[in-house]
Write a protein that holds these residues in place. Structure first.
Motif, PDB file in Angstrom:
ATOM      1  N   GLY A  76       6.161   7.216  -8.179  1.00  0.00           N
ATOM      2  CA  GLY A  76       6.331   5.893  -8.756  1.00  0.00           C
ATOM      3  C   GLY A  76       6.319   4.770  -7.735  1.00  0.00           C
ATOM      4  N   SER A  77       6.421   5.100  -6.446  1.00  0.00           N
ATOM      5  CA  SER A  77       6.412   4.078  -5.399  1.00  0.00           C
ATOM      6  C   SER A  77       5.039   3.431  -5.296  1.00  0.00           C
ATOM      7  CB  SER A  77       6.747   4.690  -4.035  1.00  0.00           C
ATOM      8  OG  SER A  77       8.031   5.240  -4.040  1.00  0.00           O
ATOM      9  N   LEU A  78       5.022   2.123  -5.115  1.00  0.00           N
ATOM     10  CA  LEU A  78       3.802   1.379  -4.840  1.00  0.00           C
ATOM     11  C   LEU A  78       3.793   1.073  -3.355  1.00  0.00           C
ATOM     12  CD1 LEU A  78       3.823  -1.110  -7.833  1.00  0.00           C
ATOM     13  CD2 LEU A  78       2.581   1.043  -7.638  1.00  0.00           C
ATOM     14  N   LEU A  79       2.720   1.478  -2.680  1.00  0.00           N
ATOM     15  CA  LEU A  79       2.655   1.336  -1.225  1.00  0.00           C
ATOM     16  C   LEU A  79       1.380   0.638  -0.803  1.00  0.00           C
ATOM     17  CD1 LEU A  79       3.645   5.011  -0.330  1.00  0.00           C
ATOM     18  CD2 LEU A  79       5.167   3.040  -0.454  1.00  0.00           C
ATOM     19  N   ALA A  80       1.500  -0.214   0.198  1.00  0.00           N
ATOM     20  CA  ALA A  80       0.317  -0.773   0.839  1.00  0.00           C
ATOM     21  C   ALA A  80      -0.221   0.300   1.777  1.00  0.00           C
ATOM     22  CB  ALA A  80       0.684  -2.031   1.615  1.00  0.00           C
ATOM     23  N   ALA A  81      -1.524   0.517   1.746  1.00  0.00           N
ATOM     24  CA  ALA A  81      -2.134   1.561   2.569  1.00  0.00           C
ATOM     25  C   ALA A  81      -3.350   1.002   3.292  1.00  0.00           C
ATOM     26  CB  ALA A  81      -2.555   2.741   1.692  1.00  0.00           C
ATOM     27  N   GLU A  82      -3.583   1.542   4.451  1.00  0.00           N
ATOM     28  CA  GLU A  82      -4.798   1.246   5.212  1.00  0.00           C
ATOM     29  C   GLU A  82      -5.456   2.594   5.463  1.00  0.00           C
ATOM     30  OE1 GLU A  82      -6.069  -0.415   9.596  1.00  0.00           O
ATOM     31  OE2 GLU A  82      -4.171  -1.052   8.742  1.00  0.00           O
ATOM     32  N   ILE A  83      -6.657   2.778   4.903  1.00  0.00           N
ATOM     33  CA  ILE A  83      -7.355   4.060   4.989  1.00  0.00           C
ATOM     34  C   ILE A  83      -8.530   3.897   5.936  1.00  0.00           C
ATOM     35  CG2 ILE A  83      -8.482   5.907   3.695  1.00  0.00           C
ATOM     36  CD1 ILE A  83      -5.590   5.280   2.779  1.00  0.00           C
ATOM     37  N   HIS A  84      -8.613   4.812   6.900  1.00  0.00           N
ATOM     38  CA  HIS A  84      -9.736   4.794   7.837  1.00  0.00           C
ATOM     39  C   HIS A  84     -10.558   6.056   7.632  1.00  0.00           C
ATOM     40  CE1 HIS A  84     -12.121   3.906  11.341  1.00  0.00           C
ATOM     41  NE2 HIS A  84     -11.964   5.163  11.710  1.00  0.00           N
ATOM     42  N   LEU A  85     -11.776   5.889   7.141  1.00  0.00           N
ATOM     43  CA  LEU A  85     -12.705   7.009   6.987  1.00  0.00           C
ATOM     44  C   LEU A  85     -13.452   7.170   8.302  1.00  0.00           C
ATOM     45  CD1 LEU A  85     -14.217   6.106   3.492  1.00  0.00           C
ATOM     46  CD2 LEU A  85     -12.338   7.666   3.997  1.00  0.00           C
ATOM     47  N   SER A  86     -13.576   8.398   8.780  1.00  0.00           N
ATOM     48  CA  SER A  86     -14.206   8.614  10.081  1.00  0.00           C
ATOM     49  C   SER A  86     -15.654   8.144  10.109  1.00  0.00           C
ATOM     50  CB  SER A  86     -14.107  10.084  10.485  1.00  0.00           C
ATOM     51  OG  SER A  86     -14.790  10.890   9.554  1.00  0.00           O
ATOM     52  N   ALA A  87     -16.319   8.141   8.955  1.00  0.00           N
ATOM     53  CA  ALA A  87     -17.720   7.722   8.903  1.00  0.00           C
ATOM     54  C   ALA A  87     -17.883   6.204   8.843  1.00  0.00           C
ATOM     55  CB  ALA A  87     -18.406   8.350   7.694  1.00  0.00           C
ATOM     56  N   GLN A  88     -16.807   5.467   8.661  1.00  0.00           N
ATOM     57  CA  GLN A  88     -16.861   4.011   8.552  1.00  0.00           C
ATOM     58  C   GLN A  88     -16.274   3.382   9.805  1.00  0.00           C
ATOM     59  OE1 GLN A  88     -17.937   2.138   5.787  1.00  0.00           O
ATOM     60  NE2 GLN A  88     -18.663   4.038   4.881  1.00  0.00           N
ATOM     61  N   LYS A  89     -16.761   2.212  10.166  1.00  0.00           N
ATOM     62  CA  LYS A  89     -16.236   1.522  11.342  1.00  0.00           C
ATOM     63  C   LYS A  89     -15.000   0.694  11.011  1.00  0.00           C
ATOM     64  CE  LYS A  89     -20.556   1.439  13.691  1.00  0.00           C
ATOM     65  NZ  LYS A  89     -21.193   0.991  14.868  1.00  0.00           N
ATOM     66  N   LYS A  90     -14.785   0.407   9.727  1.00  0.00           N
ATOM     67  CA  LYS A  90     -13.637  -0.411   9.364  1.00  0.00           C
ATOM     68  C   LYS A  90     -12.680   0.367   8.491  1.00  0.00           C
ATOM     69  CE  LYS A  90     -14.149  -2.753   5.266  1.00  0.00           C
ATOM     70  NZ  LYS A  90     -13.760  -3.920   4.662  1.00  0.00           N
ATOM     71  N   SER A  91     -11.482  -0.148   8.382  1.00  0.00           N
ATOM     72  CA  SER A  91     -10.467   0.438   7.514  1.00  0.00           C
ATOM     73  C   SER A  91     -10.461  -0.313   6.187  1.00  0.00           C
ATOM     74  CB  SER A  91      -9.095   0.320   8.167  1.00  0.00           C
ATOM     75  OG  SER A  91      -9.049   1.093   9.334  1.00  0.00           O
ATOM     76  N   PHE A  92      -9.894   0.330   5.164  1.00  0.00           N
ATOM     77  CA  PHE A  92      -9.810  -0.265   3.841  1.00  0.00           C
ATOM     78  C   PHE A  92      -8.348  -0.508   3.497  1.00  0.00           C
ATOM     79  CE2 PHE A  92     -13.619   2.248   4.085  1.00  0.00           C
ATOM     80  CZ  PHE A  92     -14.576   1.407   3.545  1.00  0.00           C
ATOM     81  N   ARG A  93      -8.013  -1.756   3.179  1.00  0.00           N
ATOM     82  CA  ARG A  93      -6.660  -2.099   2.745  1.00  0.00           C
ATOM     83  C   ARG A  93      -6.588  -1.878   1.239  1.00  0.00           C
ATOM     84  NH1 ARG A  93      -5.880  -7.267   2.837  1.00  0.00           N
ATOM     85  NH2 ARG A  93      -8.099  -7.624   2.978  1.00  0.00           N
ATOM     86  N   LEU A  94      -5.673  -1.008   0.811  1.00  0.00           N
ATOM     87  CA  LEU A  94      -5.560  -0.646  -0.599  1.00  0.00           C
ATOM     88  C   LEU A  94      -4.094  -0.645  -1.032  1.00  0.00           C
ATOM     89  CD1 LEU A  94      -7.928   2.462  -0.519  1.00  0.00           C
ATOM     90  CD2 LEU A  94      -8.505   0.178  -1.364  1.00  0.00           C
ATOM     91  N   MET A  95      -3.878  -0.678  -2.334  1.00  0.00           N
ATOM     92  CA  MET A  95      -2.563  -0.434  -2.921  1.00  0.00           C
ATOM     93  C   MET A  95      -2.638   0.921  -3.611  1.00  0.00           C
ATOM     94  SD  MET A  95      -0.420  -2.762  -2.197  1.00  0.00           S
ATOM     95  CE  MET A  95       0.908  -2.336  -3.309  1.00  0.00           C
ATOM     96  N   VAL A  96      -1.631   1.752  -3.378  1.00  0.00           N
ATOM     97  CA  VAL A  96      -1.605   3.073  -3.982  1.00  0.00           C
ATOM     98  C   VAL A  96      -0.261   3.297  -4.674  1.00  0.00           C
ATOM     99  CG1 VAL A  96      -3.244   4.057  -2.319  1.00  0.00           C
ATOM    100  CG2 VAL A  96      -0.799   4.231  -1.872  1.00  0.00           C
ATOM    101  N   GLU A  97      -0.292   4.135  -5.690  1.00  0.00           N
ATOM    102  CA  GLU A  97       0.925   4.546  -6.387  1.00  0.00           C
ATOM    103  C   GLU A  97       1.099   6.042  -6.168  1.00  0.00           C
ATOM    104  OE1 GLU A  97       2.887   4.709 -10.835  1.00  0.00           O
ATOM    105  OE2 GLU A  97       0.755   4.295 -10.633  1.00  0.00           O
ATOM    106  N   VAL A  98       2.285   6.449  -5.762  1.00  0.00           N
ATOM    107  CA  VAL A  98       2.577   7.866  -5.570  1.00  0.00           C
ATOM    108  C   VAL A  98       2.756   8.495  -6.954  1.00  0.00           C
ATOM    109  CG1 VAL A  98       4.131   9.564  -4.542  1.00  0.00           C
ATOM    110  CG2 VAL A  98       3.698   7.381  -3.367  1.00  0.00           C
ATOM    111  N   VAL A  99       1.955   9.524  -7.235  1.00  0.00           N
ATOM    112  CA  VAL A  99       1.996  10.190  -8.535  1.00  0.00           C
ATOM    113  C   VAL A  99       2.857  11.456  -8.468  1.00  0.00           C
ATOM    114  CG1 VAL A  99       0.588  11.235 -10.350  1.00  0.00           C
ATOM    115  CG2 VAL A  99      -0.265   9.245  -9.100  1.00  0.00           C
TER     116      VAL A  99
END
Length: 138
Positions: A76-99
């Motif tokens: 139920g927690s809502l968290l700010a996340a920064e995801i870095h895919l190894s194939a991408q040069k940039k990170s993605f800022r996302l909001m995620v909910e823990v299920v």
């Protein structure tokens, strides 16, 4: 072909049933999660920022991912996340909910999170990057 998409679909999910709506890709990626308040806390002359945890992404899709952490995340927690895919040069800022969260071997925990569309995030770029990763996996 569907036979290539069996990875990421574990039989031992917390409630025993797989409720995923999308195929998952095994991924070389890391996530940085903000697990406490985004507002700095003032202690005298010191300012402490929110706690950030770096964790491994086990698999992902456009709508969610599973993360390996050293402590459980609270459903139920809502968290700010920064995801870095190894194939991408940039990170993605996302909001995620823990299920869900479950304990694995040792002190590791597997956590399922759902990505959702939120203002001031890279949600649309995330969808494009995942679609590109799926097209490259054929």
């Amino acid at each position: 072909m569907d036979k290539y998409y069996s990875f990421g679909r574990e039989a031992s999910l917390p409630d025993g049933a797989d409720k995923r709506e999308d195929y998952r890709l095994s991924a070389r990626a890391t996530a940085r999660l903000r697990v406490e308040s985004a507002e700095p806390i003032e202690f005298g002359d010191e300012s402490l920022e929110a706690s950030v945890r770096t964790c491994e992404v086990r698999d992902l899709s456009a709508s969610g991912m599973s993360l390996v952490t050293m402590e459980p995340l609270h459903a139920g927690s809502l968290l700010a996340a920064e995801i870095h895919l190894s194939a991408q040069k940039k990170s993605f800022r996302l909001m995620v909910e823990v299920v869900w969260s479950k304990k694995e071997e040792g002190s590791r925990h597997l956590n399922g999170v759902r990505v959702f569309d939120s203002d001031e995030t890279d949600y649309l770029n995330w969808l494009e990057a995942v679609a590109e990763a799926f097209s490259g996996s054929e």
